[in-house]
Scaffold this motif. Structure first.
Motif, mmCIF file in Angstrom:
data_model
loop_
_atom_site.group_PDB
_atom_site.id
_atom_site.type_symbol
_atom_site.label_atom_id
_atom_site.label_comp_id
_atom_site.label_asym_id
_atom_site.label_seq_id
_atom_site.Cartn_x
_atom_site.Cartn_y
_atom_site.Cartn_z
ATOM 1 N N SER B 73 55.239 44.283 22.229
ATOM 2 C CA SER B 73 55.520 45.104 23.398
ATOM 3 C C SER B 73 56.213 44.189 24.404
ATOM 4 O O SER B 73 55.626 43.221 24.884
ATOM 5 N N LEU B 74 57.455 44.476 24.686
ATOM 6 C CA LEU B 74 58.209 43.650 25.612
ATOM 7 C C LEU B 74 58.016 44.182 27.028
ATOM 8 O O LEU B 74 58.219 45.358 27.299
ATOM 9 N N ARG B 75 57.610 43.300 27.932
ATOM 10 C CA ARG B 75 57.490 43.705 29.341
ATOM 11 C C ARG B 75 58.399 42.807 30.152
ATOM 12 O O ARG B 75 58.201 41.599 30.220
ATOM 13 N N VAL B 76 59.393 43.429 30.747
ATOM 14 C CA VAL B 76 60.331 42.660 31.572
ATOM 15 C C VAL B 76 59.859 42.726 33.022
ATOM 16 O O VAL B 76 59.540 43.793 33.537
ATOM 17 N N GLY B 77 59.829 41.578 33.664
ATOM 18 C CA GLY B 77 59.370 41.573 35.060
ATOM 19 C C GLY B 77 59.826 40.319 35.767
ATOM 20 O O GLY B 77 60.758 39.637 35.335
ATOM 21 N N THR B 78 59.175 40.027 36.883
ATOM 22 C CA THR B 78 59.515 38.834 37.661
ATOM 23 C C THR B 78 58.240 38.080 38.000
ATOM 24 O O THR B 78 57.143 38.632 37.935
ATOM 25 N N SER B 79 58.430 36.830 38.382
ATOM 26 C CA SER B 79 57.274 36.079 38.881
ATOM 27 C C SER B 79 57.018 36.541 40.314
ATOM 28 O O SER B 79 57.906 37.085 40.964
ATOM 29 N N PRO B 80 55.795 36.362 40.815
ATOM 30 C CA PRO B 80 55.484 36.941 42.126
ATOM 31 C C PRO B 80 56.138 36.204 43.291
ATOM 32 O O PRO B 80 56.245 34.983 43.278
ATOM 33 N N ARG B 81 56.566 36.986 44.290
ATOM 34 C CA ARG B 81 57.007 36.389 45.552
ATOM 35 C C ARG B 81 55.750 36.062 46.374
ATOM 36 O O ARG B 81 54.642 36.437 46.002
ATOM 37 N N GLU B 82 55.970 35.404 47.499
ATOM 38 C CA GLU B 82 54.814 35.055 48.334
ATOM 39 C C GLU B 82 54.109 36.322 48.813
ATOM 40 O O GLU B 82 54.743 37.205 49.392
ATOM 41 N N PRO B 83 52.812 36.449 48.542
ATOM 42 C CA PRO B 83 52.112 37.681 48.923
ATOM 43 C C PRO B 83 51.927 37.787 50.437
ATOM 44 O O PRO B 83 52.014 36.796 51.151
ATOM 45 N N VAL B 84 51.698 39.013 50.896
ATOM 46 C CA VAL B 84 51.435 39.281 52.305
ATOM 47 C C VAL B 84 49.940 39.460 52.476
ATOM 48 O O VAL B 84 49.325 40.275 51.793
ATOM 49 N N LEU B 85 49.336 38.688 53.377
ATOM 50 C CA LEU B 85 47.888 38.678 53.548
ATOM 51 C C LEU B 85 47.541 38.979 54.996
ATOM 52 O O LEU B 85 48.202 38.490 55.915
ATOM 53 N N MET B 86 46.517 39.775 55.182
ATOM 54 C CA MET B 86 46.078 40.105 56.533
ATOM 55 C C MET B 86 44.549 40.121 56.559
ATOM 56 O O MET B 86 43.936 40.609 55.630
ATOM 57 N N CYS B 87 43.950 39.540 57.607
ATOM 58 C CA CYS B 87 42.501 39.567 57.736
ATOM 59 C C CYS B 87 42.149 40.120 59.116
ATOM 60 O O CYS B 87 42.840 39.856 60.098
ATOM 61 N N ARG B 88 41.062 40.875 59.153
ATOM 62 C CA ARG B 88 40.731 41.552 60.391
ATOM 63 C C ARG B 88 39.245 41.871 60.444
ATOM 64 O O ARG B 88 38.616 42.127 59.413
ATOM 65 N N SER B 89 38.694 41.830 61.647
ATOM 66 C CA SER B 89 37.312 42.224 61.809
ATOM 67 C C SER B 89 37.269 43.484 62.648
ATOM 68 O O SER B 89 37.501 43.442 63.860
ATOM 69 N N ASN B 90 37.002 44.626 62.001
ATOM 70 C CA ASN B 90 36.873 45.872 62.753
ATOM 71 C C ASN B 90 35.403 46.268 62.881
ATOM 72 O O ASN B 90 35.098 47.341 63.396
ATOM 73 N N ASN B 91 34.526 45.402 62.405
ATOM 74 C CA ASN B 91 33.087 45.694 62.448
ATOM 75 C C ASN B 91 32.329 44.476 62.979
ATOM 76 O O ASN B 91 31.235 44.171 62.528
ATOM 77 N N TYR B 92 32.916 43.802 63.955
ATOM 78 C CA TYR B 92 32.286 42.628 64.555
ATOM 79 C C TYR B 92 30.953 43.039 65.169
ATOM 80 O O TYR B 92 30.879 44.089 65.797
#
Lengths: 194, 335
Positions: B73-92
């Motif tokens: 099964s051939l799967r054509v794709g790419t290597s990952p770019r830099e991911p987007v990360l976000m952290c948040r405290s909405n329940n402090y």
């Protein structure tokens, strides 16, 4: 002397807490401004990580929500008494380093010292209402004074940063105290000093 | 014998027919369709400059017997770019969550790994079932000056990438917007609107960690918002509304001492109370209210222009109503 649960004591506690919360709020915004000025005047890097310095009370606490009212008051009082001594030393150091050249910074430090002293007083009063009384200060010696100029500046940075955290924590602590219910209890704290 | 084969977009791919010799006679198929001999080099299948459309099932059959010799099964794709990360405290002060995504898809499966370090301590971020790509952490310590360092690594068969976030406890505190915002006219008060709302349900302890609020409102036909900051309470009465004009109102929340403002709440609409005109019939009343928002804008006779009280907001937002009115009158004509 009013018992801890009498209506007048409850009123006085709420009043002291309310004033304490306002004072803590003012301390917080003043110390944040002071921190900016201090970093600039002392030529420090604002993003520098400062390792915990001996004698500077750390605001970080585990299981904060489980603390009793008395524990909160005792820990706060110990911290602000330490800050009082530390700020006094910083004022001295600052006068020696810069002389009259930086009156503004000196004034800001002196104002901070006043607020910290006032807050310590509020805490002592609240402890008296717990019919426990504040611990005496006789055993507390002055904090060790760093020798080098750079060490003094770093400690100053650490002091102001922790004070900024403490001001936030103290407001929260006082709000817990002014809640009706078990949080205001005076159960003996496990870390009672002998 | 079945495999999965991952290849980069644009790569040249050579597929061997299992253990068959180079000079064996074979037929290759892609998703069941025979592949033209021009793509063969002996028994090898050559795919040059592969693209995403060429992903699929490739099979190789021995020439005469049609035995299946190899399948992939051939799967054509790419290597990952830099991911987007976000952290948040909405329940402090309970904890915080981090969520992430890739800026562009890779078209092949990716594995995300997150690590959270507080000083020297490694903390466990528990993955949420829903939504995916999100995990949450409980605070072990409060009021710490030590920063948190979150590293997200994304790996797939073609490569890996990562990103890091460093922050302190207070900086990521951002409540969810206030809920159940309601705005109502006040009977017999043509210039008032009563607004009320609730603390976001995700905020665990509004008593010890009170929120302060920011209210913004404007008549639909004007662009400029009025702002009010409220340090306590979950209601407010607007007292300078334009009579008869429909308003749009939103509220945002912030912890009293730390962190940043929430996003704006869902917008609510309300129109202040107006006196029923006694001499008009029902039909005429309907005509009047529907044409009110499209006719040229006129200040109601009871409105004083540029009262001290009519200048609201602070700093950049402080504006006198007349400036707004002149702009609005012209802009309404172009609606």
């Amino acid at each position: 002397m009013a018992g801890a649960d009498s209506p007048s004591a409850a009123l006085r506690r709420r009043d002291l807490c309310a004033r304490g919360i306002r004072l803590a709020g003012k301390m917080r915004s003043d110390v944040v401004n002071l921190l900016d000025a201090y970093v600039e005047r002392q030529g420090l890097d604002a993003s520098a990580s400062v390792a915990a310095v001996e004698g500077v009370p750390q605001a970080a606490v585990e299981r904060w929500d489980e603390q009793t009212g008395t524990q909160r008051l005792l820990e706060n009082l110990a911290a602000y008494r330490a800050f009082r001594a530390l700020l006094a030393q910083m004022l001295e150091e600052q006068r020696e380093q810069l002389g009259e050249a930086d009156a503004a910074l000196g004034q800001a430090l002196a104002a901070m010292l006043l607020q910290v002293s006032a807050f310590a007083y509020h805490l002592e009063e609240l402890l008296r209402l717990e019919s426990r009384g504040p611990p005496s200060e006789e055993e507390d010696g002055p904090p060790p004074q760093p020798q080098g100029l750079f060490e003094q500046k770093l400690r100053g940075l650490g002091v102001l940063r922790e004070l900024a955290q403490w001001a936030v924590r103290s407001a929260r602590d006082l709000r817990q105290l002014s809640k009706p219910g078990p949080g205001t209890g005076s159960a003996p704290s496990p870390s009672e000093s002998p | 014998d079945s495999h999965i084969q991952y290849e980069r977009v644009g790569a040249d791919v050579t597929m061997k027919c299992g253990s068959m010799d180079w000079d064996a006679a074979v037929t290759w198929t892609a998703n069941g369709t025979d592949i033209d001999e021009s793509h063969l080099n002996g028994s090898y299948l050559i795919l040059k400059n592969v693209n995403l459309m060429q992903s699929g099932q490739y099979s190789c059959y021995e020439g005469s017997s049609w035995h299946l010799k190899y399948q992939t099964s051939l799967r054509v794709g790419t290597s990952p770019r830099e991911p987007v990360l976000m952290c948040r405290s909405n329940n402090y002060p309970k904890g915080f969550y981090c969520s992430w995504h890739l800026p562009t898809p890779t078209f092949i499966p990716n594995i995300f790994n997150i690590s959270v370090i507080h000083g020297t301590k490694e903390m466990v971020c528990e993955k949420d079932a829903v939504p995916k790509n999100r995990c949450h952490i409980r605070y072990l310590q409060l009021f710490s000056t030590v920063k948190y360092k979150v590293t997200l690594t994304v790996t797939n068969a073609l490569g890996k990438n990562f990103t890091t976030l460093t922050f302190d406890e207070f900086a990521i505190v951002k409540p969810d917007p206030p809920e159940s915002v309601v705005a109502k006219p006040v009977p017999n008060n043509p210039r008032r609107l009563e607004v009320s709302w609730q603390n976001p349900s995700s905020w665990p302890d509004p008593e010890s960690f009170p929120l302060k609020f920011f209210l913004r409102y404007r008549p639909l036909i004007l662009d400029q918002w009025q702002h009010v900051e409220l340090s306590d309470g979950t209601s407010h009465t607007i007292t300078d509304a334009y009579a008869g004009k429909e308003y749009i109102i939103q509220v945002a929340a912030k912890d009293n001492d730390i962190g940043t403002w929430s996003d704006w709440s869902v917008a609510v609409h309300a129109t202040p109370w107006t006196e029923e005109p006694k001499h008009l019939t029902t039909e005429a009343q309907i005509t009047e209210t529907t044409s009110a928002s499209t006719s040229s804008f006129m200040a109601p006779p009871t409105t004083k222009i540029c009262d001290k009280g009519a200048v609201v907001g602070s700093g950049a937002v402080a504006v006198c109503w007349t400036a707004g009115l002149v702009v609005a009158a012209y802009s309404v004509l172009f609606i």
